[in-house]
Design an enzyme around this catalytic site. Structure first.
Site: not given
Ligand code: C5P
Length: 400
Positions: A210, A279, A289, A308-309, A325, A339, A343
């Site tokens: 990300n 995610d 490779k 989801d921590i 956040f 959220k 959460k």
């Protein structure tokens, strides 16, 4: 003066007769455990020599804005970055006027302008100059910019006048400076912060990740340390150095971050999840490779969802105060509120990442703090300042 231990203090000395007392101020600052660098204005040098302050501070005294040698060693930007706080004692009417109007025509005024932190002034001047409307207006303006003004005292002045304008005694200045500099509102609290991105390997040379510079999380860690908290920082790979005084745990993947958080969460008072956790991760890691197939125009990767921590922390028994956040591009406040509820958080910080000026790599941010009972908007400002305000907000919740 415990709050000054290990702090970097920049002492500005301007040209008043009280400049001779700055030697005593340097001595007290050193005794309190801080590192001291001194900037003198040209006229200060008429009252006390740089050599005296250099010997007492143990560092070269800076005097010139445009001196090649001193700019090469530590110029105004480096000095401003180095300092945790600036104290100007004595502060003349002239320097106060310059600071109030934002001028930068010498090293001290320029460094103060480039500095983004607490500035304290101990004015010293003749009583008529002190009473003058213009001086008072300048001081009022500086107070609105959160400058702290110590004194002046009253009594007989060097010029023979009697009245307000004498610089406070060095020890009084140090006591005021020490108590104003660091309130240590989070003293005794321990905080776990996650920051940066996670990297999810596809094969030995590729990963998915990300966007995240880590700047917000690292500056929150710094602000939490400044507030007296014990800080553990669990971070994915970023290009900035972690604060010196934290327990730093580098990780790469979302699974590693989850495990590190669960390992360190016990006994923490606050958890702040700023990390841009992936995610999804590739379901299968290729040991070698993946080769480019000439015959195929596409490659399919199977991804599996990561835990989801933040949600896991908020579900813990004896959970800390949990802060998340919400980096959103649309319907910022609505999505952030959803959220907060989904959460089970105590606080969510809503952050519009579609705006380039406050987005991922930027030094600024503009956020809204949302709890189930309150919304607080913090206008666009440096991430360092935003972090301080976020930590202040959290400290009110966890210390009351
Ligand atoms: O659900 P979303 O990723 O938008 O929520 C963002 C918040 O959740 C951030 O605080 C982020 O650190 C946290 N998060 C997490 N674990 C994940 C995904 C996001 O802790 N797997």
């Amino acid at each position: 003066m415990k709050s000054l231990v290990n702090k970097n203090i920049l002492l500005g000395v301007t040209g008043g007769i009280a400049a001779y007392k700055s030697a005593e101020i340097v001595r007290h600052l050193k005794k309190s455990g801080s590192a001291v660098r001194v900037i003198m204005t040209k006229s200060a040098e008429e009252f006390i020599t740089p050599l005296t302050l250099q010997a007492l501070s143990g560092n070269r005294v800076s005097t010139d804005l445009l001196d090649v040698e001193s700019e090469a060693a530590m110029g105004h930007i480096e000095l401003a970055k180095w300092a945790d706080a600036i104290l100007i004692a004595p502060a003349t009417a002239n320097t106060i006027a310059k600071l109030s109007s934002g001028r930068g025509d010498d090293l001290l005024s320029t460094t103060t302008l480039a500095f983004d932190g607490p500035v304290s002034l101990a004015p010293a001047m003749n009583q008529t100059m002190w009473r003058d409307d213009r001086t008072q207006e300048n001081l009022e303006k500086l107070k609105t910019k959160e400058f702290k003004i110590f004194g002046p005292g009253s009594g007989e002045q060097a010029c023979g006048d009697i009245g307000l304008g004498r610089m406070l005694e060095p020890l009084e200045i140090l006591q005021l400076f020490s108590s104003s500099f660091n309130q240590e509102e989070m003293s005794g609290k321990s905080i776990l912060i996650t920051a940066g991105p996670t990297q999810e390997p596809i094969d030995p040379v590729r990963y998915i990740t990300n966007r995240s510079s880590g700047k917000m999380g690292y500056s929150l860690a710094e602000a939490a340390i400044q507030s007296g908290a014990e800080v553990t920082l669990i971070s994915g790979p970023v290009h900035i150095d972690p604060p010196e005084k934290c327990n730093f745990i580098p990780i790469e993947t979302a699974v590693e971050m989850y495990e590190a958080v669960m390992h360190h969460i016990k006994g923490k008072d606050v958890y702040i999840g700023t990390a841009a956790v992936a995610d999804y991760s590739p379901a299968n890691f290729n040991e070698s490779k993946i080769k480019k197939e000439e015959s195929s125009s596409s490659l399919t990767l199977e991804l599996q969802k990561n835990r989801d921590i933040l949600k896991s922390v908020s579900k813990l028994a004896n959970r800390p105060y949990v802060v998340g956040f919400a980096a959103e591009t649309d319907d910022l406040l609505d999505n952030a509120e959803k959220k907060l509820i989904n959460k089970g958080l105590d606080l969510i910080i809503a952050n519009d990442v579609s705006n380039k000026e406050i987005g991922f790599d930027s030094d600024d941010n503009e956020v809204t703090l949302i709890t189930t009972t309150e919304k607080k908007y913090l206008e666009k400002q440096n991430k360092k300042k935003i972090s301080k305000k976020i930590i202040e907000f959290i400290s009110l919740a966890v210390t009351n």
